[in-house]
Design a protein around this motif. Structure first.
Motif, PDB file in Angstrom:
ATOM      1  N   GLU A   1       0.820  -1.220   0.000  1.00 42.19           N
ATOM      2  CA  GLU A   1       0.000   0.000   0.000  1.00 42.19           C
ATOM      3  C   GLU A   1       0.847   1.260   0.000  1.00 42.19           C
ATOM      4  O   GLU A   1       0.592   2.192  -0.761  1.00 42.19           O
ATOM      5  CB  GLU A   1      -0.962  -0.001   1.196  1.00 42.19           C
ATOM      6  N   SER A   2       1.860   1.300   0.865  1.00 41.03           N
ATOM      7  CA  SER A   2       2.702   2.500   0.924  1.00 41.03           C
ATOM      8  C   SER A   2       3.498   2.657  -0.371  1.00 41.03           C
ATOM      9  O   SER A   2       3.697   3.773  -0.853  1.00 41.03           O
ATOM     10  CB  SER A   2       3.624   2.479   2.143  1.00 41.03           C
ATOM     11  N   LEU A   3       3.938   1.533  -0.976  1.00 42.98           N
ATOM     12  CA  LEU A   3       4.651   1.613  -2.250  1.00 42.98           C
ATOM     13  C   LEU A   3       3.724   2.161  -3.338  1.00 42.98           C
ATOM     14  O   LEU A   3       4.141   2.993  -4.146  1.00 42.98           O
ATOM     15  CB  LEU A   3       5.183   0.232  -2.650  1.00 42.98           C
ATOM     16  N   HIS A   4       2.469   1.739  -3.347  1.00 45.21           N
ATOM     17  CA  HIS A   4       1.507   2.224  -4.346  1.00 45.21           C
ATOM     18  C   HIS A   4       1.346   3.741  -4.239  1.00 45.21           C
ATOM     19  O   HIS A   4       1.371   4.454  -5.257  1.00 45.21           O
ATOM     20  CB  HIS A   4       0.173   1.505  -4.157  1.00 45.21           C
ATOM     21  N   VAL A   5       1.213   4.237  -3.022  1.00 45.21           N
ATOM     22  CA  VAL A   5       1.091   5.687  -2.800  1.00 45.21           C
ATOM     23  C   VAL A   5       2.355   6.402  -3.276  1.00 45.21           C
ATOM     24  O   VAL A   5       2.291   7.421  -3.962  1.00 45.21           O
ATOM     25  CB  VAL A   5       0.801   5.987  -1.305  1.00 45.21           C
ATOM     26  N   THR A   6       3.514   5.851  -2.920  1.00 48.70           N
ATOM     27  CA  THR A   6       4.793   6.444  -3.332  1.00 48.70           C
ATOM     28  C   THR A   6       4.909   6.493  -4.852  1.00 48.70           C
ATOM     29  O   THR A   6       5.319   7.514  -5.419  1.00 48.70           O
ATOM     30  CB  THR A   6       5.970   5.633  -2.740  1.00 48.70           C
ATOM     31  N   LEU A   7       4.541   5.407  -5.516  1.00 48.07           N
ATOM     32  CA  LEU A   7       4.641   5.367  -6.982  1.00 48.07           C
ATOM     33  C   LEU A   7       3.707   6.377  -7.634  1.00 48.07           C
ATOM     34  O   LEU A   7       4.069   7.013  -8.633  1.00 48.07           O
ATOM     35  CB  LEU A   7       4.350   3.954  -7.500  1.00 48.07           C
ATOM     36  N   LYS A   8       2.507   6.545  -7.081  1.00 45.99           N
ATOM     37  CA  LYS A   8       1.583   7.554  -7.621  1.00 45.99           C
ATOM     38  C   LYS A   8       2.188   8.951  -7.510  1.00 45.99           C
ATOM     39  O   LYS A   8       2.062   9.767  -8.426  1.00 45.99           O
ATOM     40  CB  LYS A   8       0.242   7.510  -6.882  1.00 45.99           C
ATOM     41  N   ASN A   9       2.857   9.219  -6.365  1.00 51.49           N
ATOM     42  CA  ASN A   9       3.475  10.530  -6.161  1.00 51.49           C
ATOM     43  C   ASN A   9       4.713  10.729  -7.034  1.00 51.49           C
ATOM     44  O   ASN A   9       4.951  11.822  -7.535  1.00 51.49           O
ATOM     45  CB  ASN A   9       3.840  10.730  -4.688  1.00 51.49           C
TER      46      ASN A   9
ATOM     47  N   ILE B   1      -0.850   2.497 -13.335  1.00 54.09           N
ATOM     48  CA  ILE B   1      -0.124   1.733 -12.319  1.00 54.09           C
ATOM     49  C   ILE B   1      -0.967   0.485 -12.047  1.00 54.09           C
ATOM     50  O   ILE B   1      -1.946   0.520 -11.303  1.00 54.09           O
ATOM     51  CB  ILE B   1       0.130   2.537 -11.029  1.00 54.09           C
ATOM     52  N   VAL B   2      -0.590  -0.588 -12.698  1.00 51.78           N
ATOM     53  CA  VAL B   2      -1.295  -1.866 -12.617  1.00 51.78           C
ATOM     54  C   VAL B   2      -0.737  -2.643 -11.440  1.00 51.78           C
ATOM     55  O   VAL B   2       0.452  -2.540 -11.138  1.00 51.78           O
ATOM     56  CB  VAL B   2      -1.074  -2.631 -13.943  1.00 51.78           C
ATOM     57  N   TRP B   3      -1.579  -3.429 -10.767  1.00 50.71           N
ATOM     58  CA  TRP B   3      -1.059  -4.225  -9.650  1.00 50.71           C
ATOM     59  C   TRP B   3      -1.788  -5.549  -9.506  1.00 50.71           C
ATOM     60  O   TRP B   3      -2.900  -5.720 -10.003  1.00 50.71           O
ATOM     61  CB  TRP B   3      -1.115  -3.444  -8.336  1.00 50.71           C
ATOM     62  N   ALA B   4      -1.124  -6.460  -8.803  1.00 51.98           N
ATOM     63  CA  ALA B   4      -1.710  -7.744  -8.423  1.00 51.98           C
ATOM     64  C   ALA B   4      -1.098  -8.135  -7.083  1.00 51.98           C
ATOM     65  O   ALA B   4       0.029  -7.745  -6.763  1.00 51.98           O
ATOM     66  CB  ALA B   4      -1.418  -8.815  -9.472  1.00 51.98           C
ATOM     67  N   LYS B   5      -1.875  -8.886  -6.286  1.00 53.89           N
ATOM     68  CA  LYS B   5      -1.352  -9.335  -4.992  1.00 53.89           C
ATOM     69  C   LYS B   5      -1.919 -10.695  -4.629  1.00 53.89           C
ATOM     70  O   LYS B   5      -3.017 -11.057  -5.060  1.00 53.89           O
ATOM     71  CB  LYS B   5      -1.655  -8.312  -3.892  1.00 53.89           C
ATOM     72  N   ARG B   6      -1.147 -11.435  -3.846  1.00 48.96           N
ATOM     73  CA  ARG B   6      -1.554 -12.746  -3.320  1.00 48.96           C
ATOM     74  C   ARG B   6      -1.099 -12.809  -1.870  1.00 48.96           C
ATOM     75  O   ARG B   6       0.061 -12.560  -1.570  1.00 48.96           O
ATOM     76  CB  ARG B   6      -0.900 -13.891  -4.100  1.00 48.96           C
ATOM     77  N   TYR B   7      -2.030 -13.142  -0.982  1.00 53.63           N
ATOM     78  CA  TYR B   7      -1.688 -13.217   0.443  1.00 53.63           C
ATOM     79  C   TYR B   7      -2.649 -14.185   1.133  1.00 53.63           C
ATOM     80  O   TYR B   7      -3.652 -14.605   0.559  1.00 53.63           O
ATOM     81  CB  TYR B   7      -1.753 -11.837   1.088  1.00 53.63           C
ATOM     82  N   PHE B   8      -2.309 -14.531   2.374  1.00 51.53           N
ATOM     83  CA  PHE B   8      -3.152 -15.433   3.150  1.00 51.53           C
ATOM     84  C   PHE B   8      -4.068 -14.646   4.074  1.00 51.53           C
ATOM     85  O   PHE B   8      -3.650 -13.654   4.679  1.00 51.53           O
ATOM     86  CB  PHE B   8      -2.290 -16.379   4.013  1.00 51.53           C
ATOM     87  N   ASN B   9      -5.323 -15.108   4.201  1.00 50.21           N
ATOM     88  CA  ASN B   9      -6.216 -14.528   5.200  1.00 50.21           C
ATOM     89  C   ASN B   9      -6.027 -15.275   6.519  1.00 50.21           C
ATOM     90  O   ASN B   9      -5.169 -16.157   6.633  1.00 50.21           O
ATOM     91  CB  ASN B   9      -7.679 -14.537   4.719  1.00 50.21           C
TER      92      ASN B   9
END
Length: 195
Positions: free
Chosen positions: A30-38, A46-54
Protein backbone atom coordinates in the motif's frame (compact mmCIF):
# COMPACT_ATOMS: atom_id res chain seq x y z
CA UNK A 1 5.26 -21.54 -2.19
CA UNK A 2 7.71 -18.65 -2.28
CA UNK A 3 7.88 -15.08 -1.06
CA UNK A 4 10.17 -12.03 -0.91
CA UNK A 5 11.43 -10.02 2.05
CA UNK A 6 12.50 -6.83 0.29
CA UNK A 7 11.70 -4.65 -2.73
CA UNK A 8 12.88 -5.64 -6.23
CA UNK A 9 12.67 -3.48 -9.36
CA UNK A 10 13.16 -3.94 -13.14
CA UNK A 11 12.33 -2.02 -16.31
CA UNK A 12 11.45 -3.22 -19.80
CA UNK A 13 10.53 -1.33 -22.96
CA UNK A 14 7.93 -2.50 -25.48
CA UNK A 15 7.29 -0.42 -28.64
CA UNK A 16 8.45 2.77 -26.91
CA UNK A 17 6.26 2.18 -23.82
CA UNK A 18 8.25 1.77 -20.60
CA UNK A 19 7.18 -0.68 -17.91
CA UNK A 20 8.69 -0.31 -14.41
CA UNK A 21 7.92 -3.42 -12.31
CA UNK A 22 8.13 -3.53 -8.51
CA UNK A 23 7.86 -6.71 -6.40
CA UNK A 24 7.48 -6.24 -2.64
CA UNK A 25 6.30 -7.94 0.56
CA UNK A 26 2.55 -7.57 0.99
CA UNK A 27 3.01 -5.36 4.09
CA UNK A 28 4.80 -2.75 1.98
CA UNK A 29 2.42 -2.77 -1.00
CA UNK A 30 0.00 0.00 0.00
CA UNK A 31 2.70 2.50 0.92
CA UNK A 32 4.65 1.61 -2.25
CA UNK A 33 1.51 2.22 -4.35
CA UNK A 34 1.09 5.69 -2.80
CA UNK A 35 4.79 6.44 -3.33
CA UNK A 36 4.64 5.37 -6.98
CA UNK A 37 1.58 7.55 -7.62
CA UNK A 38 3.48 10.53 -6.16
CA UNK A 39 6.76 9.79 -7.96
CA UNK A 40 5.17 9.02 -11.35
CA UNK A 41 2.33 11.53 -11.82
CA UNK A 42 2.72 11.38 -15.63
CA UNK A 43 2.52 7.59 -15.82
CA UNK A 44 -0.38 6.30 -17.90
CA UNK A 45 -1.21 3.41 -15.56
CA UNK A 46 -0.12 1.73 -12.32
CA UNK A 47 -1.30 -1.87 -12.62
CA UNK A 48 -1.06 -4.23 -9.65
CA UNK A 49 -1.71 -7.74 -8.42
CA UNK A 50 -1.35 -9.33 -4.99
CA UNK A 51 -1.55 -12.75 -3.32
CA UNK A 52 -1.69 -13.22 0.44
CA UNK A 53 -3.15 -15.43 3.15
CA UNK A 54 -6.22 -14.53 5.20
CA UNK A 55 -6.67 -15.54 8.85
CA UNK A 56 -7.92 -18.99 7.76
CA UNK A 57 -4.73 -19.65 5.74
CA UNK A 58 -6.62 -19.33 2.46
CA UNK A 59 -4.93 -17.55 -0.46
CA UNK A 60 -6.62 -14.27 -1.37
CA UNK A 61 -5.91 -12.75 -4.79
CA UNK A 62 -6.73 -9.37 -6.24
CA UNK A 63 -5.60 -7.23 -9.18
CA UNK A 64 -6.28 -3.95 -10.97
CA UNK A 65 -6.01 -3.00 -14.66
CA UNK A 66 -5.98 0.70 -13.64
CA UNK A 67 -7.66 1.89 -16.81
CA UNK A 68 -6.03 -0.52 -19.28
CA UNK A 69 -8.55 -2.62 -21.29
CA UNK A 70 -10.23 -5.13 -18.98
CA UNK A 71 -8.16 -8.27 -18.36
CA UNK A 72 -5.07 -7.12 -20.30
CA UNK A 73 -2.79 -6.17 -17.41
CA UNK A 74 -3.76 -7.17 -13.85
CA UNK A 75 -4.78 -10.79 -14.64
CA UNK A 76 -1.61 -11.57 -16.67
CA UNK A 77 0.52 -10.30 -13.75
CA UNK A 78 -1.50 -12.40 -11.30
CA UNK A 79 -1.12 -15.47 -13.53
CA UNK A 80 2.68 -15.11 -13.53
CA UNK A 81 2.60 -14.85 -9.72
CA UNK A 82 0.48 -18.01 -9.52
CA UNK A 83 2.87 -19.82 -11.86
CA UNK A 84 5.80 -19.41 -9.47
CA UNK A 85 3.57 -19.84 -6.38
CA UNK A 86 4.33 -16.38 -4.95
CA UNK A 87 2.46 -15.56 -1.74
CA UNK A 88 2.44 -12.66 0.70
CA UNK A 89 3.60 -10.30 -2.07
CA UNK A 90 2.41 -7.44 -4.23
CA UNK A 91 3.56 -6.66 -7.77
CA UNK A 92 3.05 -3.18 -9.23
CA UNK A 93 3.85 -2.06 -12.77
CA UNK A 94 4.11 1.60 -13.75
CA UNK A 95 3.54 2.16 -17.48
CA UNK A 96 4.62 5.18 -19.46
CA UNK A 97 2.82 5.21 -22.82
CA UNK A 98 5.25 5.59 -25.74
CA UNK A 99 2.76 6.63 -28.43
CA UNK A 100 2.29 3.23 -30.10
CA UNK A 101 -0.79 1.19 -29.16
CA UNK A 102 0.10 -2.38 -28.20
CA UNK A 103 -3.33 -3.97 -28.66
CA UNK A 104 -4.81 -6.43 -26.19
CA UNK A 105 -2.37 -9.24 -27.01
CA UNK A 106 0.58 -6.86 -26.84
CA UNK A 107 -0.54 -5.54 -23.45
CA UNK A 108 -0.95 -9.07 -22.05
CA UNK A 109 2.56 -9.98 -23.26
CA UNK A 110 4.15 -6.73 -22.02
CA UNK A 111 2.64 -6.90 -18.53
CA UNK A 112 3.34 -10.63 -18.26
CA UNK A 113 6.95 -10.08 -19.37
CA UNK A 114 7.39 -7.25 -16.85
CA UNK A 115 6.16 -9.51 -14.05
CA UNK A 116 8.47 -12.36 -15.18
CA UNK A 117 11.48 -10.00 -15.33
CA UNK A 118 11.08 -8.62 -11.82
CA UNK A 119 10.45 -12.10 -10.38
CA UNK A 120 13.57 -13.41 -12.16
CA UNK A 121 15.58 -10.55 -10.62
CA UNK A 122 14.19 -11.18 -7.12
CA UNK A 123 15.61 -13.29 -4.32
CA UNK A 124 12.79 -15.73 -3.66
CA UNK A 125 12.65 -17.63 -0.36
CA UNK A 126 10.43 -20.53 0.65
CA UNK A 127 7.28 -19.34 2.41
CA UNK A 128 6.77 -20.64 5.96
CA UNK A 129 3.73 -19.94 8.12
CA UNK A 130 4.68 -18.09 11.30
CA UNK A 131 2.80 -17.18 14.45
CA UNK A 132 3.43 -14.85 17.37
CA UNK A 133 4.52 -16.60 20.57
CA UNK A 134 4.41 -14.50 23.74
CA UNK A 135 6.48 -15.59 26.72
CA UNK A 136 8.12 -14.12 29.80
CA UNK A 137 11.53 -14.58 31.36
CA UNK A 138 12.93 -13.47 34.69
CA UNK A 139 15.82 -10.99 34.34
CA UNK A 140 18.61 -13.53 35.14
CA UNK A 141 17.46 -15.60 32.11
CA UNK A 142 17.54 -12.72 29.59
CA UNK A 143 21.15 -13.29 28.38
CA UNK A 144 20.46 -17.00 27.75
CA UNK A 145 17.32 -16.23 25.75
CA UNK A 146 19.02 -13.43 23.80
CA UNK A 147 21.80 -15.87 22.89
CA UNK A 148 19.28 -18.54 21.85
CA UNK A 149 17.32 -16.07 19.68
CA UNK A 150 20.53 -14.92 17.98
CA UNK A 151 21.88 -18.45 17.40
CA UNK A 152 18.56 -19.73 16.01
CA UNK A 153 17.72 -16.56 14.03
CA UNK A 154 14.42 -16.02 15.81
CA UNK A 155 12.61 -12.82 14.89
CA UNK A 156 12.00 -10.92 18.13
CA UNK A 157 9.11 -8.61 17.26
CA UNK A 158 8.97 -6.92 20.65
CA UNK A 159 10.44 -6.98 24.15
CA UNK A 160 8.69 -5.32 27.07
CA UNK A 161 10.70 -4.74 30.23
CA UNK A 162 8.56 -5.10 33.33
CA UNK A 163 9.46 -4.96 37.01
CA UNK A 164 9.69 -8.75 37.37
CA UNK A 165 11.04 -9.75 33.94
CA UNK A 166 10.89 -9.38 30.17
CA UNK A 167 7.89 -10.18 27.96
CA UNK A 168 8.99 -11.44 24.53
CA UNK A 169 6.92 -11.53 21.34
CA UNK A 170 8.54 -13.92 18.88
CA UNK A 171 7.53 -14.43 15.24
CA UNK A 172 8.13 -18.14 14.93
CA UNK A 173 7.47 -21.13 12.66
CA UNK A 174 6.03 -24.46 13.87
CA UNK A 175 9.47 -26.11 13.83
CA UNK A 176 11.13 -23.17 15.60
CA UNK A 177 8.36 -23.14 18.20
CA UNK A 178 8.88 -26.80 19.11
CA UNK A 179 12.67 -26.36 19.43
CA UNK A 180 12.27 -23.13 21.41
CA UNK A 181 9.75 -24.63 23.86
CA UNK A 182 12.01 -27.67 24.38
CA UNK A 183 14.87 -25.28 25.24
CA UNK A 184 12.69 -22.97 27.36
CA UNK A 185 11.12 -25.80 29.38
CA UNK A 186 14.51 -26.28 31.07
CA UNK A 187 14.02 -22.88 32.72
CA UNK A 188 10.42 -23.05 33.95
CA UNK A 189 11.52 -23.22 37.60
CA UNK A 190 13.87 -20.25 37.08
CA UNK A 191 11.23 -17.88 35.74
CA UNK A 192 10.17 -18.83 32.19
CA UNK A 193 6.51 -18.97 31.21
CA UNK A 194 4.41 -18.89 28.04
CA UNK A 195 1.73 -16.19 28.17
Amino acid sequence: MQTVHQLFFTTIEEKKSTFHAFLCPIDAMESLHVTLKNEHPKAAHIVWAKRYFNEFRQIVENNSDDGEPKGTSGPPVLNVMRGVELVEVGLLIVRYFGGIKLGTGGLVRAYGSSAKEVIAAATLTPFVFKEILTCKTAYPLVPRFEHYALQHTLHVKERLFESDGVVWKLEISEAQKKEFLDFASLFEREGFSVL
